[in-house]
Design an enzyme around this catalytic site. Sequence first.
Site, short mmCIF file in Angstrom:
data_model
loop_
_atom_site.label_atom_id
_atom_site.label_comp_id
_atom_site.label_asym_id
_atom_site.label_seq_id
_atom_site.Cartn_x
_atom_site.Cartn_y
_atom_site.Cartn_z
N GLU A 210 0.79 -0.97 -0.02
CA GLU A 210 -0.16 -0.28 -0.27
C GLU A 210 0.81 1.61 0.11
O GLU A 210 2.02 1.04 0.15
CB GLU A 210 -1.44 -0.31 0.82
CG GLU A 210 -0.21 -0.24 2.21
CD GLU A 210 -1.14 -0.40 3.94
OE1 GLU A 210 -2.64 -1.03 3.48
OE2 GLU A 210 -1.33 0.24 4.83
N HIS A 248 -4.30 2.75 8.83
CA HIS A 248 -3.24 2.32 9.01
C HIS A 248 -2.10 3.63 9.28
O HIS A 248 -2.31 3.88 8.27
CB HIS A 248 -2.22 1.64 7.79
CG HIS A 248 -2.85 0.54 7.70
ND1 HIS A 248 -2.83 -0.76 6.62
CD2 HIS A 248 -3.24 -0.46 8.61
CE1 HIS A 248 -4.03 -1.61 6.64
NE2 HIS A 248 -4.50 -1.78 7.52
#
Lengths: 290, 381
Positions: A210, A248
């Site tokens: 990511e 996150h």
Amino acid sequence: MSIFINKDTKLVVQGITGRDGSFHTKQAIEYGTNVVAGVTPGKGRQTFEGAVPIFNNVYDAVAKTGANTSVIYVPPMGAADAIMEAVDAGIALVVCITEGVPVLDMTKVYPFVKERGARLVGPNCPGVISPAQAKVGIIPGRICIPGPVGVVSRSGTLTYEVVYQLTRAGIGQTTCVGIGGDPINGTNFIDCLSAFEKDPSTKAVALMGEIGGTDEQEAADFVKNHMTKPVVGFIAGQTAPPGRRMGHAGAIISGSAGTAAEKVEAFKAAGIGVAVRPMDFVELIRAKLH
Amino acid sequence: MNIHEYQAKELLHGFGVPIPNGKIATTPAEAEAIAKEFGVAVMVKAQVHAGGRGKAGGVKFCKTPADAREKATAILGMQIKGLTVEKVLVTVAADIGSEAYVGIIVDRQRKKPVFMVSAAGGIDIEQVAAQTPEKILYLPVDTRYGLRGYEAMRMGFFLYRDVKLAKQAAKIMQQLYSAFMASGCSLAEINPLVATPAGELIAVDGKMVIDDNELDRHAEIEALRDVSSEAASEVDARNCNLTFIKLDGNVGCVVNGAGLAMATMDLVKYYGGEPANFLDIGGSSNPEKVVNALRIITADANVKCILFNIFGGITRTDDVANGIVTATKANPLKVPIVIRLTGTNEEIAMKILTDNGFSASADMDEAVKKAVATAKGGKAA
């Protein structure tokens, strides 16, 4: 075969009596994981579900049960201590599920773990599962089947999505590792790629990255220079705005660094198959296996 | 979490870092009064969570109190990168001999905080790093031992030939490091660190970014949060324990898990749509979270279609289904909803939804396509 965990894994659960710890311990036992001990300070000499002995600290758990792997479900402010205690007690593999561990704590934990030669997976991760062998963490057992694909990911539910699609297509997994979404984690993509490369049962690797940081770019370099097995990759966060933390702690584009586009480019340059959509993994992996 | 310049400088000052005298004004009259009190030339500086304040005209030099009033009038209420300036810092203008950059940031690759110092201060350090990297000293710190004296001195002498200035700088490095660690920062910087012609160092601008994960043990830092500088919907979401980031599109996304949420937004874009937000309802299956998520998303008038994408691992999909039913009974939806859910208790969830007049799919790709088409056509799903 598998990486990191297998049938010989002897698991101690730190925080076994907490809400998450108890729930996931039951699931792990049901899955067939050899859970040998639990740790909750002050609850030593009790047992969990009448079957697993609880100890006041990891040292006692290791001495009495020979535990070699630990999973951590303690609250974030206690997680750094829990990791260090496990490693100091001689645990070789520590999997920290806890989300919200301060990154400055990790700057102390990381060298502590390295210097003692242990492996830490996480924090803020779903853990590790080797289908039909053992499950350390919260990855749902029923979405996995044994097979030839190694899976490594910075995410949780996105990993489940991809693994589930592979499973439905009849493509099983050797081991699935969620390395976690924090800026500093114990195990990175390269550690997992290197282990999958050495694992004779793994024939291909699915990698889910990511935005944020450069782990994926370094992984791409590693694939290019050190791997013989095919790798298929995906990057989440093409539409993420710069400077915002996308859930996150590590998923943030800082300045112009860490964008999805640069990671996808690195994948392509390294010969990694790029899954544009999560569902593309099935066909790309299938093609690599034949 | 970002804090304002004036807050960062006060924190740094608490650890001994010299800063120019300054006070906060929310009206031009206050700015004038503060300038009068100081009795010297001042800077009026917009306090807003955005870089490039100077370029945007949010930082002005003022010779007189009347000047300060005039500049504050222009700056207060000004928009900088979409944020309205509600406060200005009125601060004594320093005599500038030279400007240095001093920063400390948690470096993901080195897995340590790393000092970055450069005598080429006052400008964008990323630019210096890209064009003249030799002008920057990088110094990683092992947080188990802290910043050692010799390391601080090394940075002092990298910045200044003059021994007196180098020693002052070394002391400021120690103070900055202490503030960084004690406040749970992921970044702290002084830019510029000014050397006055009289040979004194002073922190003319300061910035700190706090690791959100530290806020539980730093109530005093959490108290510095300025909610007026954040989108109201994001504040609302944080209070409901949801991770929400507002974007400009029209497909409202409700997803469990950050990675899947990003992947869902990307897929919306892939099929020609634009996501209206990032929203992670997290791992727990509390129906209340679904109710709050729907409330926050439907408050955005741009949203033309709501897309649920739930992969039930720990999250029970029947809990999510119940949340959808409860929320829409209390507040009937004005826009169409497309639901995708699969995993734990999927059959029960599907039944709950169909019994209540909703349709749902188990396929992510199909659901995203449908949501994009619905948002474009405005048709009910």
